[in-house]
Design a protein around this motif. Structure first.
Motif, PDB file in Angstrom:
ATOM      1  N   LYS A 105      -7.758   0.892   0.693  1.00 45.77           N
ATOM      2  CA  LYS A 105      -8.577   1.111   1.900  1.00 45.77           C
ATOM      3  C   LYS A 105      -8.437  -0.090   2.834  1.00 45.77           C
ATOM      4  N   LYS A 106      -8.548  -1.289   2.238  1.00 39.26           N
ATOM      5  CA  LYS A 106      -8.451  -2.515   3.054  1.00 39.26           C
ATOM      6  C   LYS A 106      -7.078  -2.596   3.717  1.00 39.26           C
ATOM      7  N   ILE A 107      -6.030  -2.296   2.928  1.00 38.54           N
ATOM      8  CA  ILE A 107      -4.663  -2.364   3.464  1.00 38.54           C
ATOM      9  C   ILE A 107      -4.503  -1.339   4.598  1.00 38.54           C
ATOM     10  N   SER A 108      -5.027  -0.151   4.399  1.00 40.80           N
ATOM     11  CA  SER A 108      -4.918   0.901   5.419  1.00 40.80           C
ATOM     12  C   SER A 108      -5.583   0.456   6.722  1.00 40.80           C
ATOM     13  N   LEU A 109      -6.740  -0.203   6.591  1.00 40.68           N
ATOM     14  CA  LEU A 109      -7.432  -0.681   7.799  1.00 40.68           C
ATOM     15  C   LEU A 109      -6.578  -1.706   8.535  1.00 40.68           C
ATOM     16  N   GLU A 110      -5.942  -2.600   7.740  1.00 40.91           N
ATOM     17  CA  GLU A 110      -5.070  -3.615   8.363  1.00 40.91           C
ATOM     18  C   GLU A 110      -3.899  -2.949   9.081  1.00 40.91           C
ATOM     19  N   LEU A 111      -3.328  -1.935   8.439  1.00 45.83           N
ATOM     20  CA  LEU A 111      -2.179  -1.255   9.041  1.00 45.83           C
ATOM     21  C   LEU A 111      -2.591  -0.503  10.309  1.00 45.83           C
ATOM     22  N   ARG A 122      -3.235   6.897   4.381  1.00 49.06           N
ATOM     23  CA  ARG A 122      -4.145   7.448   3.360  1.00 49.06           C
ATOM     24  C   ARG A 122      -3.802   6.894   1.976  1.00 49.06           C
ATOM     25  N   GLY A 123      -4.761   6.208   1.387  1.00 48.39           N
ATOM     26  CA  GLY A 123      -4.555   5.637   0.047  1.00 48.39           C
ATOM     27  C   GLY A 123      -4.710   6.705  -1.034  1.00 48.39           C
ATOM     28  N   CYS A 124      -3.817   6.698  -2.017  1.00 50.94           N
ATOM     29  CA  CYS A 124      -3.887   7.674  -3.119  1.00 50.94           C
ATOM     30  C   CYS A 124      -3.726   6.927  -4.446  1.00 50.94           C
ATOM     31  N   VAL A 125      -4.423   7.394  -5.430  1.00 58.40           N
ATOM     32  CA  VAL A 125      -4.166   6.866  -6.771  1.00 58.40           C
ATOM     33  C   VAL A 125      -4.515   7.911  -7.820  1.00 58.40           C
ATOM     34  N   ASP A 126      -3.512   8.292  -8.569  1.00 55.48           N
ATOM     35  CA  ASP A 126      -3.677   9.149  -9.737  1.00 55.48           C
ATOM     36  C   ASP A 126      -4.164  10.574  -9.454  1.00 55.48           C
ATOM     37  N   THR A 127      -5.346  10.700  -8.851  1.00 61.35           N
ATOM     38  CA  THR A 127      -5.946  12.027  -8.736  1.00 61.35           C
ATOM     39  C   THR A 127      -5.467  12.823  -7.523  1.00 61.35           C
ATOM     40  N   SER A 128      -4.777  12.177  -6.589  1.00 64.47           N
ATOM     41  CA  SER A 128      -4.301  12.926  -5.419  1.00 64.47           C
ATOM     42  C   SER A 128      -3.160  13.853  -5.837  1.00 64.47           C
ATOM     43  N   PRO A 129      -2.990  14.986  -5.124  1.00 67.42           N
ATOM     44  CA  PRO A 129      -1.952  15.959  -5.507  1.00 67.42           C
ATOM     45  C   PRO A 129      -0.558  15.486  -5.108  1.00 67.42           C
ATOM     46  N   ILE A 130      -0.097  14.485  -5.826  1.00 64.29           N
ATOM     47  CA  ILE A 130       1.184  13.850  -5.496  1.00 64.29           C
ATOM     48  C   ILE A 130       1.953  13.626  -6.790  1.00 64.29           C
ATOM     49  N   LEU A 131       3.262  13.869  -6.767  1.00 64.26           N
ATOM     50  CA  LEU A 131       4.080  13.560  -7.949  1.00 64.26           C
ATOM     51  C   LEU A 131       4.413  12.073  -7.884  1.00 64.26           C
ATOM     52  N   GLU A 132       3.493  11.278  -8.375  1.00 64.91           N
ATOM     53  CA  GLU A 132       3.603   9.819  -8.195  1.00 64.91           C
ATOM     54  C   GLU A 132       4.880   9.264  -8.805  1.00 64.91           C
ATOM     55  N   ARG A 133       5.260   9.794  -9.965  1.00 64.00           N
ATOM     56  CA  ARG A 133       6.422   9.198 -10.632  1.00 64.00           C
ATOM     57  C   ARG A 133       7.726   9.549  -9.910  1.00 64.00           C
ATOM     58  N   ILE A 161       0.275   3.107 -10.708  1.00 65.39           N
ATOM     59  CA  ILE A 161       0.937   3.461  -9.453  1.00 65.39           C
ATOM     60  C   ILE A 161      -0.084   4.014  -8.463  1.00 65.39           C
ATOM     61  N   GLY A 162       0.068   3.616  -7.217  1.00 64.54           N
ATOM     62  CA  GLY A 162      -0.723   4.203  -6.132  1.00 64.54           C
ATOM     63  C   GLY A 162       0.196   4.378  -4.933  1.00 64.54           C
ATOM     64  N   GLU A 163      -0.306   4.974  -3.873  1.00 62.04           N
ATOM     65  CA  GLU A 163       0.525   5.166  -2.675  1.00 62.04           C
ATOM     66  C   GLU A 163      -0.331   5.016  -1.426  1.00 62.04           C
ATOM     67  N   ILE A 164       0.349   4.671  -0.338  1.00 67.12           N
ATOM     68  CA  ILE A 164      -0.231   4.906   0.981  1.00 67.12           C
ATOM     69  C   ILE A 164       0.719   5.889   1.643  1.00 67.12           C
ATOM     70  N   VAL A 165       0.200   7.068   1.949  1.00 67.83           N
ATOM     71  CA  VAL A 165       1.038   8.051   2.637  1.00 67.83           C
ATOM     72  C   VAL A 165       0.689   7.965   4.120  1.00 67.83           C
ATOM     73  N   THR A 166       1.715   8.086   4.956  1.00 68.93           N
ATOM     74  CA  THR A 166       1.477   7.884   6.384  1.00 68.93           C
ATOM     75  C   THR A 166       2.387   8.750   7.260  1.00 68.93           C
ATOM     76  N   ASP A 167       1.915   8.968   8.485  1.00 63.87           N
ATOM     77  CA  ASP A 167       2.710   9.771   9.424  1.00 63.87           C
ATOM     78  C   ASP A 167       3.538   8.892  10.366  1.00 63.87           C
ATOM     79  N   ILE A 168       3.767   7.648   9.954  1.00 61.07           N
ATOM     80  CA  ILE A 168       4.648   6.787  10.752  1.00 61.07           C
ATOM     81  C   ILE A 168       5.950   6.571   9.965  1.00 61.07           C
TER      82      ILE A 168
END
Ligand code: B12
Ligand code: SF4
Ligand code: SF4
Length: 338
Positions: A105-111, A122-133, A161-168
Motif C-alpha cells: 500500500k505504501k509503495i503504491s502511494l509513492e508510485l 494495486r497490491g496483491c498477495v496470495d489471495t488475489s486471483p492471480i497465478l503468482e508463480r 510472493i506479492g505483486e503490484i499490478v498496474t495500468d502503466i
C-alpha cells in the motif's frame, strides 16, 4: 512510462529482497496446465480458485487496462526444529499477508505520487486471483521447480510472493528464469504422501499442506500428516537449492517465534481465549482452534506415545462439538453422526 530501475529501488527500500517486471500475459501452455489441473480435481475443495479462473488466465479481467505485473518477494528464515510436532517455517511469525498488504500500500502511494493519480497500482498477495508463480517465473524471480515452488538460483525457495499490478507500461521487462531442476527428483521422491502426480503437478488432495491448512471439517480416515500440524516443508527441505547458510538481511522470522517450541500437550490444552491471544498476529488463526486441534489429534492418533490419552479424553466435553467428535475419533470410539 514506469522507470523500472527507480521503481525497484523504492521496493527494495521497503525491505523486500527480489523484484521483477513482466507483461500481464499468461501463455497458452500455462493456462492449459492450470485448466487441466482444475479438470483433474487437483484443487480439492478450494472452490475459490475455480470461481475466478477467468481473471487468473486473463489478467485484464482483474485489472482493466493492465500493462505490467511487478513481482515482489521477501525471504523468511526457515528452520528445521526437532520438535515432536512440526510447523512449516512460513508460519513461524507474523502473518505475511498483513505485512505485504501494509508495505505494498505504501509503495503504491509513492508510485501514485510519482506517476500521477490517473494510474492504478494495486497490491496483491496470495489471495488475489492471480497465478503468482507463473508471473514470478516470467519476471525472472526464479523458475518453477518440479515441487511447484519458485526457486531463486542464489537463495532458494523460502520466500513469499506479492505483486503490484498496474495500468502503466514499464521501460523494462525481465526475461523468464530458466528451469534448473535438471535430472534431480529429490522432492518427488521425498514427499511422504506421493502428492506429485508427475513433475510440476501437485494433487492437493494428497498434500499435507492442503489437509492441515485448507481442508475443512473432519479429514478422511486415510489422511497421514507425518507429524505436521500446519503446512509442510519436506519438498523444500530436500531441494539442493535451499542452502541454510545463505542468510539475507531483513529476513522475516529471524528470532524465535511462538510455534517453535509448541508441544502437542499445549495445543490440546488451548481454549478459545488462549488460542486467540497466542495466534492473534499469526496466519494460524485462519484454521481456528478447531482446525489446529483436529490436526494435533490426528498426529496423536499416528503416535500415541506423544502425550497421555487423558489430554484427549478431556476434549470429550469441549464447548466445540466438532472438537468433541475429533477427540472421540482419535480414540477410535463410536463417533456416530457428527
Ligand atoms: C492454492 C495454493 C496452494 C495449494 C495448492 C498448491 C499448488 N501447487 O498449486 C496448497 C494448499 C496445497 C498449497 C501449498 C503450499 N503453498 Co501455496 N498457494 C496457493 C495459491 C493461493 C494458488 C496457487 C495456484 O493457483 N495453484 C494452481 C496451480 C495449477 O498453479 P501453479 O502452482 O502456479 O501451477 C503451475 C504449474 O503447476 C504448472 N504446471 C501444471 N502442470 C504442468 C505440467 C508441466 C509438464 C509443467 C512443466 C508445468 C505444469 O503450470 C501451472 C500454472 O502456472 C498461491 C498464491 C497464488 N495466488 O498464486 C500460494 C503459493 C503458491 N503457496 C505458497 C507456499 C509458500 C506454499 C507452501 C510451501 C506452504 C507450506 N509450507 O505448507 C506449500 C507448498 C506445496 C507445493 N509444493 O506446491 C507460495 C509459494 C512461494 C514460492 N516461493 O513459490 C505462494 C505463491 C503464496 C505466496 N504469495 O507466497 N498452496
Ligand atoms: S508440501 Fe509436503 S505433502 Fe505437500 S507436496 Fe510437498 S512434501 Fe508433499
Ligand atoms: S528437489 Fe530437485 S527436482 Fe525438486 S525442485 Fe529442487 S532441484 Fe527441482
Amino acid at each position: 512510462m514506469l522507470n523500472a530501475k527507480n521503481c525497484q529501488e523504492i521496493i527494495l527500500s521497503h525491505g523486500f529482497h527480489l523484484v521483477g517486471f513482466t507483461r500481464p500475459e499468461i501463455s497458452e501452455e500455462t493456462s492449459n496446465h492450470f485448466l487441466s489441473w482444475l479438470e483433474n480435481g487437483y484443487d480439492a475443495d478450494m472452490a475459490w480458485i475455480r470461481k475466478r479462473t477467468d481473471e487468473r488466465i486473463f489478467p485484464e479481467k482483474y485489472l482493466d487496462g493492465i500493462q505490467t505485473v511487478i513481482v515482489i518477494a521477501k525471504y523468511y528464515k526457515n528452520i528445521k526444529l526437532s520438535n515432536e510436532i512440526k510447523f512449516s517455517s512460513y508460519i513461524r511469525g507474523q502473518d505475511y499477508h498483513d505485512l505485504f498488504k501494509k508495505e505494498l500500500k505504501k509503495i503504491s502511494l509513492e508510485l501514485n505520487k510519482t506517476y500521477g493519480e490517473d494510474y492504478t497500482f494495486r497490491g496483491c498477495v496470495d489471495t488475489s486471483p492471480i497465478l503468482e508463480r507463473a508471473f514470478a517465473q516470467q519476471a525472472g524471480v526464479g523458475w518453477q521447480g518440479k515441487n511447484g515452488m519458485i526457486i531463486n538460483e542464489k537463495h532458494g525457495s523460502y520466500f513469499f510472493i506479492g505483486e503490484i499490478v498496474t495500468d502503466i507500461a514499464s521501460d523494462f521487462y525481465n526475461t523468464a528464469s530458466p528451469d534448473r531442476c535438471g535430472t534431480c527428483t529429490r522432492c518427488l521422491d521425498a514427499c511422504p504422501t506421493d502428492a506429485f502426480v508427475k513433475p510440476y503437478v501437485l494433487d492437493s488432495n494428497k498434500c499435507i499442506s492442503y489437509q492441515t491448512i485448507e481442508a475443512r471439517g473432519a479429514l478422511g480416515d486415510n489422511v497421514e500428516l507425518s507429524d505436521w500440524a500446519y503446512g509442510c516443508d519436506i519438498c523444500q527441505e530436500v531441494c539442493p537449492w535451499n542452502n541454510e547458510n545463505d542468510l539475507l538481511q531483513n529476513m522475516l522470522y529471524e528470532g524465535e517465534h511462538f510455534t517453535d517450541n509448541l508441544s502437542l500437550a499445549e495445543i490440546l490444552q488451548l481454549d478459545e481465549e488462549g488460542f486467540r491471544t497466542k495466534f492473534k498476529k499469526s496466519a494460524i488463526k485462519r484454521i481456528k482452534r478447531e482446525g489446529l486441534i483436529r490436526n494435533a489429534l490426528i498426529i496423536w492418533q499416528e503416535n500415541r506415545s506423544l502425550v497421555d490419552a487423558n489430554y484427549v479424553k478431556r476434549l470429550f466435553n469441549d464447548e466445540n462439538k466438532n472438537i468433541q467428535f475429533y477427540a472421540r475419533k482419535a480414540l477410535e470410539l463410536d463417533v456416530g453422526d457428527n
